[in-house]
Design a protein around this motif. Sequence first.
Motif, PDB file in Angstrom:
ATOM      1  N   LYS A 166       0.843  -1.191   0.000  1.00 46.00           N
ATOM      2  CA  LYS A 166       0.000   0.000   0.000  1.00 46.00           C
ATOM      3  C   LYS A 166       0.876   1.238   0.000  1.00 46.00           C
ATOM      4  O   LYS A 166       1.941   1.252   0.613  1.00 46.00           O
ATOM      5  CB  LYS A 166      -0.911   0.032   1.230  1.00 46.00           C
ATOM      6  N   THR A 167       0.404   2.272  -0.662  1.00 48.17           N
ATOM      7  CA  THR A 167       1.103   3.558  -0.687  1.00 48.17           C
ATOM      8  C   THR A 167       0.130   4.647  -0.246  1.00 48.17           C
ATOM      9  O   THR A 167      -0.992   4.717  -0.745  1.00 48.17           O
ATOM     10  CB  THR A 167       1.621   3.881  -2.097  1.00 48.17           C
ATOM     11  N   HIS A 168       0.564   5.455   0.722  1.00 46.31           N
ATOM     12  CA  HIS A 168      -0.280   6.519   1.250  1.00 46.31           C
ATOM     13  C   HIS A 168       0.454   7.854   1.145  1.00 46.31           C
ATOM     14  O   HIS A 168       1.682   7.902   1.240  1.00 46.31           O
ATOM     15  CB  HIS A 168      -0.637   6.260   2.721  1.00 46.31           C
ATOM     16  N   PRO A 169      -0.275   8.944   0.972  1.00 49.53           N
ATOM     17  CA  PRO A 169       0.373  10.263   0.967  1.00 49.53           C
ATOM     18  C   PRO A 169       0.969  10.566   2.332  1.00 49.53           C
ATOM     19  O   PRO A 169       0.360  10.279   3.361  1.00 49.53           O
ATOM     20  CB  PRO A 169      -0.781  11.220   0.627  1.00 49.53           C
ATOM     21  N   ALA A 170       2.192  11.106   2.346  1.00 47.66           N
ATOM     22  CA  ALA A 170       2.894  11.400   3.601  1.00 47.66           C
ATOM     23  C   ALA A 170       2.599  12.836   4.014  1.00 47.66           C
ATOM     24  O   ALA A 170       3.088  13.784   3.394  1.00 47.66           O
ATOM     25  CB  ALA A 170       4.395  11.187   3.443  1.00 47.66           C
ATOM     26  N   ILE A 171       1.776  12.986   5.052  1.00 50.40           N
ATOM     27  CA  ILE A 171       1.443  14.300   5.585  1.00 50.40           C
ATOM     28  C   ILE A 171       2.116  14.443   6.944  1.00 50.40           C
ATOM     29  O   ILE A 171       1.900  13.630   7.838  1.00 50.40           O
ATOM     30  CB  ILE A 171      -0.076  14.473   5.721  1.00 50.40           C
ATOM     31  N   ALA A 172       2.952  15.457   7.085  1.00 54.43           N
ATOM     32  CA  ALA A 172       3.642  15.662   8.357  1.00 54.43           C
ATOM     33  C   ALA A 172       2.621  15.915   9.462  1.00 54.43           C
ATOM     34  O   ALA A 172       1.653  16.649   9.269  1.00 54.43           O
ATOM     35  CB  ALA A 172       4.610  16.835   8.247  1.00 54.43           C
ATOM     36  N   MET A 173       2.823  15.292  10.615  1.00 52.41           N
ATOM     37  CA  MET A 173       1.900  15.447  11.731  1.00 52.41           C
ATOM     38  C   MET A 173       2.632  15.302  13.055  1.00 52.41           C
ATOM     39  O   MET A 173       3.762  14.826  13.113  1.00 52.41           O
ATOM     40  CB  MET A 173       0.771  14.412  11.646  1.00 52.41           C
ATOM     41  N   THR A 174       1.964  15.695  14.116  1.00 53.98           N
ATOM     42  CA  THR A 174       2.545  15.564  15.447  1.00 53.98           C
ATOM     43  C   THR A 174       2.389  14.130  15.932  1.00 53.98           C
ATOM     44  O   THR A 174       1.594  13.357  15.389  1.00 53.98           O
ATOM     45  CB  THR A 174       1.856  16.508  16.445  1.00 53.98           C
ATOM     46  N   LEU A 175       3.122  13.797  16.973  1.00 60.36           N
ATOM     47  CA  LEU A 175       3.028  12.465  17.553  1.00 60.36           C
ATOM     48  C   LEU A 175       1.619  12.195  18.064  1.00 60.36           C
ATOM     49  O   LEU A 175       1.073  11.101  17.891  1.00 60.36           O
ATOM     50  CB  LEU A 175       4.045  12.325  18.687  1.00 60.36           C
ATOM     51  N   ASP A 176       1.015  13.180  18.691  1.00 63.91           N
ATOM     52  CA  ASP A 176      -0.324  13.011  19.227  1.00 63.91           C
ATOM     53  C   ASP A 176      -1.330  12.703  18.131  1.00 63.91           C
ATOM     54  O   ASP A 176      -2.195  11.837  18.284  1.00 63.91           O
ATOM     55  CB  ASP A 176      -0.739  14.277  19.980  1.00 63.91           C
ATOM     56  N   GLN A 177      -1.211  13.374  16.987  1.00 64.38           N
ATOM     57  CA  GLN A 177      -2.108  13.111  15.872  1.00 64.38           C
ATOM     58  C   GLN A 177      -1.879  11.717  15.297  1.00 64.38           C
ATOM     59  O   GLN A 177      -2.829  11.029  14.912  1.00 64.38           O
ATOM     60  CB  GLN A 177      -1.921  14.172  14.781  1.00 64.38           C
ATOM     61  N   ALA A 178      -0.617  11.282  15.244  1.00 63.47           N
ATOM     62  CA  ALA A 178      -0.316   9.944  14.739  1.00 63.47           C
ATOM     63  C   ALA A 178      -0.933   8.874  15.638  1.00 63.47           C
ATOM     64  O   ALA A 178      -1.468   7.868  15.165  1.00 63.47           O
ATOM     65  CB  ALA A 178       1.193   9.754  14.644  1.00 63.47           C
ATOM     66  N   LEU A 179      -0.859   9.073  16.959  1.00 61.47           N
ATOM     67  CA  LEU A 179      -1.473   8.132  17.893  1.00 61.47           C
ATOM     68  C   LEU A 179      -2.983   8.075  17.687  1.00 61.47           C
ATOM     69  O   LEU A 179      -3.597   7.001  17.710  1.00 61.47           O
ATOM     70  CB  LEU A 179      -1.152   8.549  19.327  1.00 61.47           C
ATOM     71  N   TYR A 180      -3.585   9.233  17.499  1.00 61.24           N
ATOM     72  CA  TYR A 180      -5.028   9.315  17.299  1.00 61.24           C
ATOM     73  C   TYR A 180      -5.438   8.569  16.031  1.00 61.24           C
ATOM     74  O   TYR A 180      -6.395   7.788  16.030  1.00 61.24           O
ATOM     75  CB  TYR A 180      -5.425  10.785  17.216  1.00 61.24           C
ATOM     76  N   GLU A 181      -4.692   8.760  14.952  1.00 59.51           N
ATOM     77  CA  GLU A 181      -5.033   8.102  13.698  1.00 59.51           C
ATOM     78  C   GLU A 181      -4.766   6.606  13.760  1.00 59.51           C
ATOM     79  O   GLU A 181      -5.459   5.811  13.126  1.00 59.51           O
ATOM     80  CB  GLU A 181      -4.262   8.752  12.544  1.00 59.51           C
ATOM     81  N   MET A 182      -3.754   6.184  14.527  1.00 56.43           N
ATOM     82  CA  MET A 182      -3.497   4.756  14.697  1.00 56.43           C
ATOM     83  C   MET A 182      -4.701   4.064  15.333  1.00 56.43           C
ATOM     84  O   MET A 182      -5.100   2.971  14.928  1.00 56.43           O
ATOM     85  CB  MET A 182      -2.251   4.548  15.557  1.00 56.43           C
ATOM     86  N   GLU A 183      -5.290   4.712  16.344  1.00 63.80           N
ATOM     87  CA  GLU A 183      -6.462   4.139  16.995  1.00 63.80           C
ATOM     88  C   GLU A 183      -7.638   4.051  16.036  1.00 63.80           C
ATOM     89  O   GLU A 183      -8.401   3.079  16.048  1.00 63.80           O
ATOM     90  CB  GLU A 183      -6.839   4.991  18.208  1.00 63.80           C
ATOM     91  N   LEU A 184      -7.789   5.034  15.172  1.00 62.03           N
ATOM     92  CA  LEU A 184      -8.931   5.060  14.269  1.00 62.03           C
ATOM     93  C   LEU A 184      -8.872   3.986  13.198  1.00 62.03           C
ATOM     94  O   LEU A 184      -9.908   3.500  12.753  1.00 62.03           O
ATOM     95  CB  LEU A 184      -9.054   6.445  13.621  1.00 62.03           C
ATOM     96  N   VAL A 185      -7.685   3.619  12.762  1.00 59.03           N
ATOM     97  CA  VAL A 185      -7.587   2.553  11.755  1.00 59.03           C
ATOM     98  C   VAL A 185      -7.484   1.178  12.399  1.00 59.03           C
ATOM     99  O   VAL A 185      -7.484   0.159  11.702  1.00 59.03           O
ATOM    100  CB  VAL A 185      -6.382   2.779  10.807  1.00 59.03           C
ATOM    101  N   GLY A 186      -7.374   1.133  13.742  1.00 59.62           N
ATOM    102  CA  GLY A 186      -7.383  -0.144  14.446  1.00 59.62           C
ATOM    103  C   GLY A 186      -6.113  -0.951  14.328  1.00 59.62           C
ATOM    104  O   GLY A 186      -6.138  -2.168  14.486  1.00 59.62           O
TER     105      GLY A 186
END
Length: 206
Positions: A152-172
């Motif tokens: 899989k290839t996804h667009p790389a959008i710079a983000m904070t650590l907190d946002q990365a943790l939040y998105e990790m939870e959302l994709v399970g």
Amino acid sequence: MDVVVTGRHCEISESFRGHVTEKLTKLEKHDHRIIRVHVEVECETNPRQHDKSVHVELTAFSKGPVIRAEAAADHQMGALDLAVDKMAAQMRRAADRRRVHHGRRTPVSVGQALDGTGPVDSLTSPPEETERERSVGPIEVTGDGPLVVREKTHPAIAMTLDQALYEMELVGHDFYLFVDKESERPSVVYRRRGYDYGVISLDLED
């Protein structure tokens, strides 16, 4: 909220589409920003996979991060219900993590996670017998062990650590690959125990 239902190797009845819409509207109480949910239903024709013959994948698009969940069962209704329950749990877990993380707990770094642990076992010597090599996708594989490759290839959008943790939870997932907004390094955050997390970053040399 728009709902788009597609089927692969199976027919999608109007009654099932109605059931899908009814189930998905309940997700709005967890995330009112949801704009559209794509529901993909795939049927497996292999009789050996009868108990998991129907696979449902949900992808929710909102004003925030994309949320994804999938499940399998022996019929469409069962697989859908499992996937919806999984997505709702991911939304609740993400919300709980944000409440815990802000002001009370911070992710555990790799150095902290490894502090006090014993030495890493040395790598064992490779077997002397010669094993055949084969290609699985773009990867050279030695031996007969099963390997599933999904690229899989996804667009790389710079983000904070907190946002990365939040998105990790959302994709399970138990990990999430992102570009750190502060250091501009490719990084991976991963779940350890409970609300503890580790972070691995790559130091790109010029």
